[in-house]
Motif scaffolding. Structure first.
Motif, PDB file in Angstrom:
ATOM      1  N   LEU A 113      42.856  39.009  52.743  1.00  0.00           N
ATOM      2  CA  LEU A 113      43.673  39.142  53.834  1.00  0.00           C
ATOM      3  C   LEU A 113      45.058  39.388  53.513  1.00  0.00           C
ATOM      4  CD1 LEU A 113      42.503  36.328  55.941  1.00  0.00           C
ATOM      5  CD2 LEU A 113      42.153  38.710  56.557  1.00  0.00           C
ATOM      6  N   ILE A 114      45.875  40.246  53.787  1.00  0.00           N
ATOM      7  CA  ILE A 114      47.394  40.729  53.654  1.00  0.00           C
ATOM      8  C   ILE A 114      48.285  40.089  54.428  1.00  0.00           C
ATOM      9  CG2 ILE A 114      48.819  42.618  52.825  1.00  0.00           C
ATOM     10  CD1 ILE A 114      46.184  44.187  52.101  1.00  0.00           C
ATOM     11  N   ILE A 115      49.248  39.373  54.013  1.00  0.00           N
ATOM     12  CA  ILE A 115      50.323  38.946  54.543  1.00  0.00           C
ATOM     13  C   ILE A 115      51.833  39.928  54.188  1.00  0.00           C
ATOM     14  CG2 ILE A 115      51.897  37.063  55.008  1.00  0.00           C
ATOM     15  CD1 ILE A 115      49.860  35.020  54.145  1.00  0.00           C
ATOM     16  N   ALA A 162      49.306  45.215  57.622  1.00  0.00           N
ATOM     17  CA  ALA A 162      48.988  43.866  57.215  1.00  0.00           C
ATOM     18  C   ALA A 162      48.199  43.399  58.200  1.00  0.00           C
ATOM     19  CB  ALA A 162      50.443  43.334  56.926  1.00  0.00           C
ATOM     20  N   ASP A 163      47.415  42.339  57.881  1.00  0.00           N
ATOM     21  CA  ASP A 163      46.785  41.323  58.519  1.00  0.00           C
ATOM     22  C   ASP A 163      47.320  40.297  59.242  1.00  0.00           C
ATOM     23  OD1 ASP A 163      44.041  42.675  58.046  1.00  0.00           O
ATOM     24  OD2 ASP A 163      44.381  41.745  56.062  1.00  0.00           O
ATOM     25  N   TYR A 164      48.623  40.001  58.962  1.00  0.00           N
ATOM     26  CA  TYR A 164      49.446  38.927  59.285  1.00  0.00           C
ATOM     27  C   TYR A 164      50.968  39.278  59.092  1.00  0.00           C
ATOM     28  CZ  TYR A 164      50.444  34.531  61.536  1.00  0.00           C
ATOM     29  OH  TYR A 164      50.879  33.462  62.478  1.00  0.00           O
ATOM     30  N   ALA A 224      44.687  30.609  50.402  1.00  0.00           N
ATOM     31  CA  ALA A 224      43.993  30.441  49.161  1.00  0.00           C
ATOM     32  C   ALA A 224      43.039  29.492  48.946  1.00  0.00           C
ATOM     33  CB  ALA A 224      45.261  30.324  48.227  1.00  0.00           C
ATOM     34  N   ALA A 225      43.045  28.360  49.904  1.00  0.00           N
ATOM     35  CA  ALA A 225      42.001  27.293  49.662  1.00  0.00           C
ATOM     36  C   ALA A 225      41.022  27.406  50.860  1.00  0.00           C
ATOM     37  CB  ALA A 225      42.718  25.863  50.127  1.00  0.00           C
ATOM     38  N   SER A 226      40.927  28.549  51.662  1.00  0.00           N
ATOM     39  CA  SER A 226      39.941  29.063  52.409  1.00  0.00           C
ATOM     40  C   SER A 226      38.622  29.467  51.831  1.00  0.00           C
ATOM     41  CB  SER A 226      40.352  29.702  53.515  1.00  0.00           C
ATOM     42  OG  SER A 226      41.482  29.005  54.382  1.00  0.00           O
ATOM     43  N   ASN A 227      37.622  29.710  52.588  1.00  0.00           N
ATOM     44  CA  ASN A 227      36.312  30.353  52.013  1.00  0.00           C
ATOM     45  C   ASN A 227      36.553  31.735  51.944  1.00  0.00           C
ATOM     46  OD1 ASN A 227      33.826  31.338  51.803  1.00  0.00           O
ATOM     47  ND2 ASN A 227      32.820  30.014  53.155  1.00  0.00           N
ATOM     48  N   PRO A 228      36.389  32.358  50.669  1.00  0.00           N
ATOM     49  CA  PRO A 228      36.654  33.780  50.583  1.00  0.00           C
ATOM     50  C   PRO A 228      35.719  34.593  51.361  1.00  0.00           C
ATOM     51  CG  PRO A 228      36.816  32.633  48.508  1.00  0.00           C
ATOM     52  CD  PRO A 228      36.313  31.732  49.482  1.00  0.00           C
ATOM     53  N   GLU A 229      34.217  34.142  51.302  1.00  0.00           N
ATOM     54  CA  GLU A 229      33.610  34.900  52.200  1.00  0.00           C
ATOM     55  C   GLU A 229      33.922  35.002  53.451  1.00  0.00           C
ATOM     56  OE1 GLU A 229      29.546  33.421  51.365  1.00  0.00           O
ATOM     57  OE2 GLU A 229      29.682  33.845  49.194  1.00  0.00           O
ATOM     58  N   ALA A 230      34.257  34.073  54.110  1.00  0.00           N
ATOM     59  CA  ALA A 230      34.620  33.780  55.410  1.00  0.00           C
ATOM     60  C   ALA A 230      35.862  34.867  55.852  1.00  0.00           C
ATOM     61  CB  ALA A 230      34.811  32.412  55.883  1.00  0.00           C
ATOM     62  N   MET A 231      36.701  34.706  54.880  1.00  0.00           N
ATOM     63  CA  MET A 231      37.958  35.572  55.060  1.00  0.00           C
ATOM     64  C   MET A 231      37.642  36.968  54.844  1.00  0.00           C
ATOM     65  SD  MET A 231      41.211  33.531  53.237  1.00  0.00           S
ATOM     66  CE  MET A 231      40.285  33.393  51.822  1.00  0.00           C
ATOM     67  N   LEU A 278      36.007  38.112  58.208  1.00  0.00           N
ATOM     68  CA  LEU A 278      37.192  38.122  58.932  1.00  0.00           C
ATOM     69  C   LEU A 278      37.815  39.441  59.058  1.00  0.00           C
ATOM     70  CD1 LEU A 278      38.940  36.877  61.551  1.00  0.00           C
ATOM     71  CD2 LEU A 278      40.320  35.674  59.855  1.00  0.00           C
ATOM     72  N   LYS A 279      37.900  39.931  57.810  1.00  0.00           N
ATOM     73  CA  LYS A 279      38.948  41.077  57.602  1.00  0.00           C
ATOM     74  C   LYS A 279      38.150  42.235  58.222  1.00  0.00           C
ATOM     75  CE  LYS A 279      41.864  43.883  55.262  1.00  0.00           C
ATOM     76  NZ  LYS A 279      43.006  43.531  54.389  1.00  0.00           N
ATOM     77  N   ASN A 280      36.655  42.126  57.854  1.00  0.00           N
ATOM     78  CA  ASN A 280      35.959  43.267  58.428  1.00  0.00           C
ATOM     79  C   ASN A 280      35.983  43.475  60.142  1.00  0.00           C
ATOM     80  OD1 ASN A 280      34.797  43.911  55.893  1.00  0.00           O
ATOM     81  ND2 ASN A 280      33.016  42.811  56.054  1.00  0.00           N
ATOM     82  N   ILE A 281      35.940  42.417  60.629  1.00  0.00           N
ATOM     83  CA  ILE A 281      36.110  42.461  62.125  1.00  0.00           C
ATOM     84  C   ILE A 281      37.292  42.816  62.509  1.00  0.00           C
ATOM     85  CG2 ILE A 281      36.173  40.769  64.212  1.00  0.00           C
ATOM     86  CD1 ILE A 281      34.224  38.871  62.732  1.00  0.00           C
ATOM     87  N   LEU A 282      38.304  42.478  61.889  1.00  0.00           N
ATOM     88  CA  LEU A 282      39.864  42.739  62.410  1.00  0.00           C
ATOM     89  C   LEU A 282      39.795  44.409  62.461  1.00  0.00           C
ATOM     90  CD1 LEU A 282      41.782  40.113  60.204  1.00  0.00           C
ATOM     91  CD2 LEU A 282      41.551  40.228  63.097  1.00  0.00           C
ATOM     92  N   TRP A 283      39.107  44.826  60.959  1.00  0.00           N
ATOM     93  CA  TRP A 283      39.187  46.420  60.977  1.00  0.00           C
ATOM     94  C   TRP A 283      37.925  47.100  61.628  1.00  0.00           C
ATOM     95  CZ3 TRP A 283      43.996  48.599  60.095  1.00  0.00           C
ATOM     96  CH2 TRP A 283      44.972  47.612  59.938  1.00  0.00           C
ATOM     97  N   LYS A 284      37.396  46.411  62.443  1.00  0.00           N
ATOM     98  CA  LYS A 284      36.140  47.278  62.925  1.00  0.00           C
ATOM     99  C   LYS A 284      36.451  48.439  63.724  1.00  0.00           C
ATOM    100  CE  LYS A 284      32.181  46.616  65.994  1.00  0.00           C
ATOM    101  NZ  LYS A 284      31.497  45.333  66.931  1.00  0.00           N
ATOM    102  N   GLY A 285      35.798  49.466  63.367  1.00  0.00           N
ATOM    103  CA  GLY A 285      36.158  50.781  63.962  1.00  0.00           C
ATOM    104  C   GLY A 285      36.857  51.872  63.320  1.00  0.00           C
TER     105      GLY A 285
END
Length: 251
Positions: A98-100, A118-120, A200-207, A210-217
């Protein structure tokens, strides 16, 4: 100061900073280095999240380098030049992290594209935005897919058509280009740090998912943005555009 692109990693937070003495404008070499840093941090397991920022206290990014733009004399050079921001946008969307984005000042042209890729995105009240391309005889063709994805067709059209006007940071926030806006850079940086530490403390696989969903299509964007770069690469050779750019530089 000389232009640079540099990155650091601290406590799981990767930070990329770019700078150019001409209002953080981006020549081809700078864009290439930025792509490399985005890709490198994307592959580095020590970086769980990425902050993208620019140096200085004035403009966040003035877009493409006009000095390089005016020197273009053939189609292939033009296409390669306009592919620079295409490569940055594609690197950002394809990064597994994820990119801020930290937008501390004015964003013009390709700078708006970075903010939208950016994602956020955090911004200050000074972060007004403008798509000036049509005013110099080209158009925001390379960045249009990512800007339109972020703020919608109507808001993109407003920016692209009224190409000589800056729109306020509040306008950009209302259109969802910016997620959060602050009065000062100090307030903004404090909030960026809080979010970055949480990620940074979150699950890397979950992020990653999420990134894949955000950029779907957007899987076709490698080809699409290259096509758009070719359009701009042709237009920049026109007599109209050459005259418009020279008039712009002489102001």
């Amino acid at each position: 100061m000389e232009a640079y692109v540099k990155s650091t990693i601290e406590n799981g937070i990767g930070t990329i900073e770019f700078f150019h003495p001409q209002s953080n404008s981006m020549p081809s070499s700078q864009l290439k280095n930025l792509v490399e840093e985005i890709n490198n941090l994307g592959k580095n397991d020590d970086a769980k999240v990425i902050i993208l920022k620019s140096g200085g206290e004035k403009a966040f990014c003035a877009g493409a380098s006009f000095d390089e733009l005016i020197s273009i004399q053939d189609f292939e050079t033009g296409k390669t030049f306009f592919s620079g921001f295409a490569n940055v946008i594609n690197a950002m969307r394809k990064s597994p992290k994820l990119i801020i984005a930290r937008i501390h000042g004015k964003a013009v042209g390709g700078g708006v594209g970075i903010a939208c890729a950016a994602d956020y995105t955090f911004a200050t009240e000074n972060a007004s935005v403008k798509l000036s391309e049509l005013a110099v005889g080209i158009g925001p063709f390379v960045i249009s897919p990512v800007v339109e994805k972020k703020i919608g067709t109507s808001a993109f059209a407003q920016l692209a058509i009224n190409a000589t006007e800056f729109y306020s940071a509040e306008w950009a926030r209302e259109k969802n280009m910016f997620q959060d806006m602050y009065e000062t850079t100090e307030e903004m940086d404090a909030e960026i740090q809080i979010l970055a530490e949480k990620l940074a403390a979150s699950n890397p696989e979950a992020m990653f998912e999420l990134k894949n969903i955000l950029w779907k299509g957007t899987d076709h964007w490698d080809h699409l943005l290259t096509e758009r770069a070719a359009v701009s690469g042709q237009l920049v050779l026109s007599e109209f555009t050459i005259n418009a750019i020279n008039q712009f530089k002489s102001k």
